[in-house]
Scaffold this active site. Structure first.
Site, mmCIF file in Angstrom:
data_model
loop_
_atom_site.group_PDB
_atom_site.id
_atom_site.type_symbol
_atom_site.label_atom_id
_atom_site.label_comp_id
_atom_site.label_asym_id
_atom_site.label_seq_id
_atom_site.Cartn_x
_atom_site.Cartn_y
_atom_site.Cartn_z
ATOM 1 N N ALA A 68 0.259 -1.291 0.026
ATOM 2 C CA ALA A 68 0.148 0.116 -0.310
ATOM 3 C C ALA A 68 0.670 1.436 -0.185
ATOM 4 O O ALA A 68 0.695 2.502 -0.741
ATOM 5 C CB ALA A 68 -0.827 0.105 1.460
ATOM 6 N N TYR A 88 2.974 -12.712 -2.528
ATOM 7 C CA TYR A 88 1.949 -13.387 -1.754
ATOM 8 C C TYR A 88 1.201 -13.086 -3.517
ATOM 9 O O TYR A 88 1.742 -12.703 -4.122
ATOM 10 C CB TYR A 88 0.833 -12.688 -1.061
ATOM 11 C CG TYR A 88 0.356 -10.925 -1.774
ATOM 12 C CD1 TYR A 88 -0.652 -10.880 -3.235
ATOM 13 C CD2 TYR A 88 1.452 -9.709 -1.974
ATOM 14 C CE1 TYR A 88 -0.960 -9.169 -3.327
ATOM 15 C CE2 TYR A 88 1.399 -8.565 -2.700
ATOM 16 C CZ TYR A 88 -0.678 -7.951 -2.679
ATOM 17 O OH TYR A 88 0.018 -7.025 -3.787
ATOM 18 N N TYR A 104 -1.032 -15.121 1.801
ATOM 19 C CA TYR A 104 0.270 -14.348 2.060
ATOM 20 C C TYR A 104 1.325 -15.581 2.951
ATOM 21 O O TYR A 104 1.037 -16.646 3.415
ATOM 22 C CB TYR A 104 -0.253 -13.908 2.984
ATOM 23 C CG TYR A 104 -0.690 -12.397 2.272
ATOM 24 C CD1 TYR A 104 -0.112 -11.265 1.933
ATOM 25 C CD2 TYR A 104 -2.098 -11.916 2.525
ATOM 26 C CE1 TYR A 104 -1.152 -9.773 1.080
ATOM 27 C CE2 TYR A 104 -2.773 -10.806 2.323
ATOM 28 C CZ TYR A 104 -2.491 -10.077 1.266
ATOM 29 O OH TYR A 104 -3.232 -9.614 0.916
ATOM 30 N N LYS A 155 -14.188 7.479 1.873
ATOM 31 C CA LYS A 155 -14.265 6.495 -0.050
ATOM 32 C C LYS A 155 -15.215 5.495 0.282
ATOM 33 O O LYS A 155 -15.821 4.842 1.233
ATOM 34 C CB LYS A 155 -13.057 6.461 0.453
ATOM 35 C CG LYS A 155 -11.341 6.533 0.227
ATOM 36 C CD LYS A 155 -10.918 5.668 -0.743
ATOM 37 C CE LYS A 155 -10.364 5.067 1.330
ATOM 38 N NZ LYS A 155 -8.817 4.402 0.495
ATOM 39 N N ARG A 156 -16.837 6.197 -0.037
ATOM 40 C CA ARG A 156 -17.974 5.480 -0.404
ATOM 41 C C ARG A 156 -17.896 4.606 -1.419
ATOM 42 O O ARG A 156 -19.135 4.204 -2.390
ATOM 43 C CB ARG A 156 -18.584 5.999 -0.078
ATOM 44 C CG ARG A 156 -18.246 7.427 0.904
ATOM 45 C CD ARG A 156 -19.267 8.813 0.816
ATOM 46 N NE ARG A 156 -20.840 7.830 0.572
ATOM 47 C CZ ARG A 156 -21.960 8.842 0.692
ATOM 48 N NH1 ARG A 156 -21.788 9.876 -0.049
ATOM 49 N NH2 ARG A 156 -23.271 7.969 1.051
ATOM 50 N N GLY A 186 -5.894 -1.996 -6.324
ATOM 51 C CA GLY A 186 -4.871 -0.569 -6.047
ATOM 52 C C GLY A 186 -5.502 0.389 -5.930
ATOM 53 O O GLY A 186 -5.075 1.605 -6.151
ATOM 54 N N ALA A 187 -6.982 0.167 -6.710
ATOM 55 C CA ALA A 187 -7.850 1.750 -6.542
ATOM 56 C C ALA A 187 -7.480 2.896 -5.282
ATOM 57 O O ALA A 187 -7.499 3.905 -5.222
ATOM 58 C CB ALA A 187 -8.735 1.584 -6.764
ATOM 59 N N ASP A 223 -5.036 2.721 -2.637
ATOM 60 C CA ASP A 223 -3.971 3.279 -2.611
ATOM 61 C C ASP A 223 -3.571 4.627 -4.030
ATOM 62 O O ASP A 223 -3.359 5.610 -3.460
ATOM 63 C CB ASP A 223 -2.688 3.038 -3.274
ATOM 64 C CG ASP A 223 -2.960 1.102 -1.921
ATOM 65 O OD1 ASP A 223 -3.323 1.494 -0.768
ATOM 66 O OD2 ASP A 223 -2.753 -0.098 -2.756
#
Length: 402
Positions: free
Chosen positions: A48, A103, A119, A238-239, A320-321, A323
């Site tokens: 992250a 991972y 992981y 964040k929604r 990844g969105a 981050d």
């Protein structure tokens, strides 16, 4: 034993953002399906905080990643790849006794029941980070220090480190904290909920998903999340497909952190209605070295509340969105943009990652992103972005929206 620095690329001037956390080598499936059925995997990197550092460096900022890797080939690959994005890796340490974490994951959305992640990070080099073996001078060298709740889950020493870094002190950088609740990383019980809430309340700028706040804290709704996090100057909720809601308090000198750099480093600076950013009281220009920019906790003024709808995106891979959103928001914060545009740049950076298979990609050119962020509300609502949009000088959607 901290070991020698693993990287050699070092920023020659003041760092904008320092990111601390574990980065791992990730193995991406060659085709959809269960891990048991995937015949082969491609190698990438994932983490992250290092993702945020890479995205910021690719966007033209001076970013550093501080972490710990094993004295092995995977660690070498991580450092070389992250440095290849332009990130300063000079403060990364190699651990001769512990391995670099790795991972494997499936190609499905992390939020679905079919998503699998395996992981191999227990006892990793990064889990040995502690207050005794990190380079504080490098961590406090930036205008912003970016952390996440993932690090706190790695070990008792890592949690002690995050408590140390978020402690109130004069000269502390602006602390950005992404909650990043990962229940499977915690060592049983409900300690994760109280720890993450504690660390968030000690920070200046907090990113938290509405879904993870409900899962971790049983808190439902953006207003309730802000009520549970009264201290940070900025809370970004964040929604998902509904967008993001930003609570930004008025800035007055407070006891928790102050950093040189002027209005551009103030997380709540700028009008939510558009237009230019406003200087925090007593702040100087960041371009000229500036006066101190204070980030107030309990002494901050009333909130402004800004809701910014999400974009319509033709998703390739939903990884990844989060981050990328944090990187876009931090980038716009460093530039002193209004709160609305900070969230829009977060959405745009997230859209760049969502339209590629991996966690990292080249962001849109700054002038391109600025044009999109400046669209009026109707045009923003009609905007749709698909694979390849970041490479275009001007996206067709800027002229012709569906």
């Amino acid at each position: 034993m901290s070991g020698p620095a693993a990287g050699t690329a070092s920023a020659a001037t003041t760092t904008d953002v320092v990111c601390l956390g574990e980065s791992m080598v990730t193995f991406l499936p060659s085709q959809p399906g269960r891990l048991a059925d995937v015949p082969s995997f491609g190698r990438g990197i994932g983490g992250a905080e290092s993702n945020v550092a890479c995205a910021l460096a690719a966007a033209g900022h001076r970013a550093a990643w501080v972490g710990r890797v094993g004295a092995d080939g995977f660690g070498e690959h991580l450092v070389e790849t992250i440095a290849g994005y332009g990130v300063d890796t000079s403060a990364v340490r190699r651990d001769p006794d512990r391995p670099t974490g790795i991972y494997f994951r499936t190609a499905t959305d992390r939020g679905t029941d079919t998503h699998e992640v395996a992981y191999y990070r227990a006892g990793s080099a990064a889990s040995a980070m502690s207050p005794a073996n990190v380079p504080y001078e490098e961590l406090f060298a930036g205008r912003i220090l970016h952390l996440s709740g993932i690090t706190a889950a790695l070990s008792a020493d890592c949690l002690a480190l995050l408590r140390e870094l978020t402690a109130a002190r004069t000269g502390r950088p602006l602390v950005s904290f992404d909650v990043n609740h990962r229940p499977h990383l915690w060592r049983g019980g409900d300690a994760d909920a109280s720890v993450l809430l504690e660390l968030a309340r000690r920070s200046d700028l907090v990113f938290v998903g509405e879904d993870e706040a409900e899962e971790a804290w049983g808190i439902v709704g953006a207003e309730a999340i802000r009520a549970a996090l009264p201290e940070p100057s900025v809370v970004v909720v964040k929604r998902g497909s509904a967008g993001a809601t930003v609570f930004a308090s008025g800035l007055r000198p407070g006891p928790r952190s102050s950093i040189a750099g002027g209005a551009e480093c103030a997380p709540g600076a700028g009008s939510t209605e558009g237009g230019g950013a406003e200087n925090a009281p007593g702040a100087g220009s960041a371009e000229g070295g500036g006066a101190e920019c204070a980030v107030g906790g309990a002494e901050s003024g009333p909130d402004t509340v800004t809701h910014v709808p999400a974009l319509r995106v033709d998703v390739v891979a939903a990884v990844g969105a989060g981050d990328a959103f944090a990187a876009g928001f931090l980038s716009a914060t460093l530039r002193g943009l209004p709160v609305r545009d900070r969230a829009r740049h977060g959405h745009l950076m997230a859209a760049a990652v969502l339209t590629v298979p991996g966690d990292l990609t080249e962001p849109p050119a700054r002038d391109h992103a600025d044009r999109l962020a400046a669209l009026d509300d109707d045009a923003w609502g009609r905007l749709r972005l698909g694979p390849g949009w970041t490479a275009a000088d001007r996206a067709p959607e800027e002229v012709r929206t569906p």
